[in-house]
Design a protein around this motif. Structure first.
Motif, short mmCIF file in Angstrom:
data_model
loop_
_atom_site.label_atom_id
_atom_site.label_comp_id
_atom_site.label_asym_id
_atom_site.label_seq_id
_atom_site.Cartn_x
_atom_site.Cartn_y
_atom_site.Cartn_z
N VAL A 476 182.03 -9.71 -4.05
CA VAL A 476 181.15 -9.58 -5.22
C VAL A 476 180.26 -10.81 -5.22
O VAL A 476 180.75 -11.94 -5.17
N PHE A 477 178.95 -10.61 -5.24
CA PHE A 477 178.06 -11.76 -5.14
C PHE A 477 176.80 -11.53 -5.97
O PHE A 477 176.40 -10.39 -6.24
N ASP A 478 176.21 -12.63 -6.39
CA ASP A 478 174.98 -12.58 -7.19
C ASP A 478 175.14 -11.57 -8.32
O ASP A 478 174.32 -10.67 -8.52
N ALA A 479 176.23 -11.72 -9.08
CA ALA A 479 176.59 -10.72 -10.08
C ALA A 479 176.74 -11.34 -11.46
O ALA A 479 176.96 -12.55 -11.61
N ALA A 480 176.60 -10.50 -12.48
CA ALA A 480 176.87 -10.86 -13.87
C ALA A 480 177.79 -9.80 -14.45
O ALA A 480 177.47 -8.61 -14.43
N LEU A 481 178.95 -10.21 -14.94
CA LEU A 481 179.94 -9.29 -15.49
C LEU A 481 180.17 -9.66 -16.94
O LEU A 481 180.66 -10.74 -17.25
N VAL A 482 179.76 -8.75 -17.83
CA VAL A 482 179.75 -9.04 -19.26
C VAL A 482 180.66 -8.07 -19.99
O VAL A 482 180.49 -6.84 -19.89
N ASN A 483 181.64 -8.61 -20.71
CA ASN A 483 182.59 -7.81 -21.48
C ASN A 483 182.41 -8.18 -22.95
O ASN A 483 182.96 -9.16 -23.43
N THR A 484 181.61 -7.38 -23.66
CA THR A 484 181.23 -7.73 -25.03
C THR A 484 182.16 -7.05 -26.03
O THR A 484 182.36 -5.84 -25.99
N TRP A 485 182.69 -7.84 -26.94
CA TRP A 485 183.61 -7.37 -27.96
C TRP A 485 182.90 -7.37 -29.29
O TRP A 485 182.32 -8.36 -29.70
N ARG A 486 182.93 -6.25 -29.97
CA ARG A 486 182.27 -6.19 -31.26
C ARG A 486 183.21 -5.60 -32.30
O ARG A 486 182.90 -4.68 -33.03
N GLY A 487 184.42 -6.13 -32.35
CA GLY A 487 185.40 -5.64 -33.33
C GLY A 487 186.33 -6.74 -33.74
O GLY A 487 186.16 -7.90 -33.39
N GLY A 488 187.33 -6.40 -34.51
CA GLY A 488 188.31 -7.37 -34.98
C GLY A 488 189.68 -6.99 -34.49
O GLY A 488 189.86 -6.08 -33.71
N THR A 489 190.69 -7.71 -34.96
CA THR A 489 192.07 -7.43 -34.57
C THR A 489 192.84 -6.76 -35.69
O THR A 489 194.06 -6.67 -35.63
N SER A 490 192.16 -6.28 -36.71
CA SER A 490 192.87 -5.55 -37.76
C SER A 490 192.00 -4.42 -38.26
O SER A 490 190.78 -4.47 -38.20
N ILE A 491 192.63 -3.39 -38.75
CA ILE A 491 191.95 -2.21 -39.24
C ILE A 491 192.31 -2.05 -40.71
O ILE A 491 193.36 -2.48 -41.16
N GLY A 492 191.44 -1.44 -41.45
CA GLY A 492 191.72 -1.22 -42.86
C GLY A 492 193.07 -0.56 -43.08
O GLY A 492 193.51 0.26 -42.30
N GLY A 493 193.75 -0.92 -44.17
CA GLY A 493 195.07 -0.38 -44.44
C GLY A 493 196.17 -1.26 -43.89
O GLY A 493 197.35 -0.91 -43.95
N GLY A 494 195.78 -2.43 -43.31
CA GLY A 494 196.79 -3.38 -42.86
C GLY A 494 197.35 -3.11 -41.48
O GLY A 494 198.34 -3.71 -41.09
N ILE A 495 196.73 -2.20 -40.71
CA ILE A 495 197.22 -1.92 -39.36
C ILE A 495 196.68 -2.98 -38.41
O ILE A 495 195.47 -3.14 -38.26
N ALA A 496 197.57 -3.70 -37.77
CA ALA A 496 197.17 -4.77 -36.86
C ALA A 496 196.95 -4.21 -35.47
O ALA A 496 197.70 -3.36 -35.00
N VAL A 497 195.90 -4.69 -34.80
CA VAL A 497 195.58 -4.25 -33.45
C VAL A 497 195.47 -5.47 -32.55
O VAL A 497 194.76 -6.42 -32.88
N ARG A 498 196.18 -5.45 -31.44
CA ARG A 498 196.08 -6.55 -30.48
C ARG A 498 195.07 -6.13 -29.42
O ARG A 498 195.40 -5.45 -28.45
#
Length: 588
Positions: A476-498
């Motif tokens: 792999v060369f001359d590359a850009a690898l982007v992993n964009t996160w646009r959320g949180g670690t919890s959901i409404g109602g108190g459900i935790a998400v890892r």
């Protein structure tokens, strides 16, 4: 059918240097080129210089110009070597008395282009200061260093012509080069990695001038006295169709300076139909998803094919599929092949896009998801810019330059492949308690070979189980690898998400074997957690919590993570490094 019968005869063909095998002398032609180096009593080395044969025949004088310093008048050692134009990366170390070289995976059938031999002499040879014409002393005996395999094909139907011959050795891979001892007092020592699963030969001319003969130059292999199955595959063509013939032979060694002969009477062999794709589309594959297809030319596509459940073989024959005009795609699995199943193979293919955008859960330019069975990628190269958003309500995104997802129970065997460009994922706001995985890698997004289950937030859990899948000699060369996160670690109602976000130069997650791979001039952007349990961005494997214990000999050069300092180093598995954690040489 046998392998190992030595054929006595003389081989002559056009090339830089002529050579025969076994106990036959080299047959020179006038002006054949050899390279010659010298050393003096003080250990100073000179050369290599170009020398030429003065006449044709089994014996010839070799003459060339030698340039030495004024203080040197007596040379004590002479090193000489011949090589064909197919031998690459020749690097002579006259002080050590060794010669390093490389061989291509695809040869042209003209053995003189893939030969290598060395010679050595001692004595006292006086030369004038400056530049002097010098003739080598009589008695130079060149020792060929490669094994030679002749494949003789008979039984072809009228109008049927051989397009290629491929040689593979079950349980072994071929060296792509090695190092030869100059002195000639010991057997050649070959130190290069064995990375080529098979050697492919294009039509050439045999010793007798019969175009049905194919010759292969192979770095010697010591099988330890064990018998291995050598598979020889002949692909032919007649019009727009052809046949694929395969036969197996017993081999116990491929020794230096030895000629082996395989005789294939294809009329007596079972065969598989081959379809040559000439219409500039991949439509024929949809009509026979388990078929064997060969491209005859480059092609341009204006839409992503997204072929499902492919279980056959596509041989690009070195051609390119250009999807530069494809602007978008929307599919749960996205790629030229959305999904593969059974024993699927894509080989000798180049793929490129310009700027591809779309929605996908599992996507790669070559394959979106390996549903089951084994996917083989060999000599496959992809390039371009990919931007993806997760598909619908999918609970994950796996994005790779070549392959998106290899789940538990499926296998990927990738060798001699590469990716250059960018892969960017956008895991939009989490919408339920199951939406938490996003993996990005230059070769594969997520590969889960040999793993029955994962436990998050635990200590390192490296495994030996992942050897079924392999990523070998990939880049792999001359590359850009982007992993964009646009959320949180919890959901409404108190459900935790890892949430899990892993970004790696070769793979976001890979439990398979990674060996002899490189990541160069690549920028990683991804979420990183301080405990590393659920979010990592690393130069080779993002999620190395579950990596294969014996990964080995992988390098990364000028790799940045989230705009930090450029990193250069080596990556090895825990077992190879002798520790209980994966080893990155520049990361403590």
């Amino acid at each position: 059918m046998t392998i190992g019968a030595l054929t006595r005869g003389v081989y002559v063909s056009e090339g830089d240097t002529r050579v025969s095998y076994d106990d036959l002398a080299a047959l020179w032609e006038e002006d054949d080129v050899i390279m010659v180096g010298f050393a003096d009593a003080a250990g100073r080395t000179y050369g290599p210089f170009e020398f030429r044969a003065s006449q044709a025949g089994a014996v010839s004088d070799f003459t060339g110009s030698v340039t030495v310093g004024e203080e040197t008048t007596v040379l004590t050692k002479i090193y000489a070597y011949y090589y064909g134009s197919g031998v690459t990366g020749v690097n002579a170390d006259l002080r050590a008395g060794t010669l390093a070289f490389g061989l291509p995976a695809v040869q042209n059938g003209n053995l003189s282009d893939y030969t290598l031999g060395v010679a050595y002499a001692t004595g006292e040879y006086s030369v004038e200061a400056g530049t002097t014409e010098f003739t080598l002393p009589a008695g130079f005996a060149f020792r060929p260093s490669l094994a030679r395999l002749d494949v003789n094909v008979t039984g072809l139907a009228e109008g049927e012509t051989v397009q290629s011959v491929t040689v593979g050795l079950d349980g072994y891979t071929f060296y792509d080069g090695g190092t030869v001892d100059f002195a000639g007092t010991a057997e050649p020592v070959f130190s290069a990695a064995d990375v080529n699963a098979a050697v492919r030969v294009l039509p050439g001319v045999s010793a007798s001038g019969d175009p049905a003969g194919y010759m292969v130059g192979i770095v010697p292999l010591d099988l330890g006295g064990r018998s291995a199955r050598m598979d020889v595959t002949v692909i032919t063509r007649s019009g727009q169709s052809g046949k694929r013939y395969t036969a197996s032979f017993a081999a116990t060694e491929l020794a230096a300076a030895t000629r082996y002969t395989v005789k294939m009477d294809v009329a007596s062999l079972q065969n598989e139909e081959v379809t040559y794709i000439e219409d500039g589309t991949l439509d024929a594959i949809n009509n026979d998803k388990d078929g064997y297809f060969i491209l005859t030319d480059d092609m341009t596509l204006d839409a992503m094919p997204n072929i499902t459940d492919f279980g056959g073989t596509l041989d690009g024959d070195g051609h390119t599929i250009d999807m530069g005009t494809v602007g978008s795609v929307s599919s749960e699995q996205a790629g030229i092949f959305a999904t593969t199943t059974g024993d699927a193979a894509i080989v000798n293919l180049n793929v490129k896009v310009e700027s591809l955008e779309g929605d996908a859960s599992e996507g790669g330019l070559i394959v979106g998801k390996v549903k089951d069975g084994t996917l083989t990628l060999d000599n496959v190269h992809a390039s371009g810019s990919i931007t993806a958003t997760r598909y619908g309500d999918s609970n994950h995104m796996f994005g790779g330059g070549l392959v998106g997802f290899v789940p538990m129970g499926a296998v990927l065997e990738a060798a001699n492949c590469s990716f250059t460009g960018s892969v960017s994922t956008n895991m939009t706001a989490l919408i339920d308690a199951n939406a938490y995985n996003c993996y990005v890698g230059g070769i594969v997004g997520a590969l889960e070979t040999g793993v029955d289950s994962f436990e998050k937030n635990t200590d390192y859990a490296g495994s030996e189980a992942g050897a079924a899948s392999s990523i070998v000699n990939c880049r792999v060369f001359d590359a850009a690898l982007v992993n964009t996160w646009r959320g949180g670690t919890s959901i409404g109602g108190g459900i935790a998400v890892r949430s899990e976000f892993y970004t790696g130069g070769i793979a976001g997650r890979c439990t398979g074997r990674i060996e002899n791979c490189s990541v160069e001039n690549t920028h990683l952007t991804g979420v990183v957690d301080t405990d590393g349990a659920g979010r990592q961005a690393k130069p080779v494997v993002g999620n190395d919590w579950y990596e294969y214990t014996f990964n080995e000999n992988n390098s990364y050069t000028n790799v940045t993570v989230n705009g930090g300092e450029a990193r250069t180093g080596l990556y090895r598995g825990a077992g190879a490094a002798g520790t209980d954690r994966p080893d990155y040489s520049d990361i403590q």
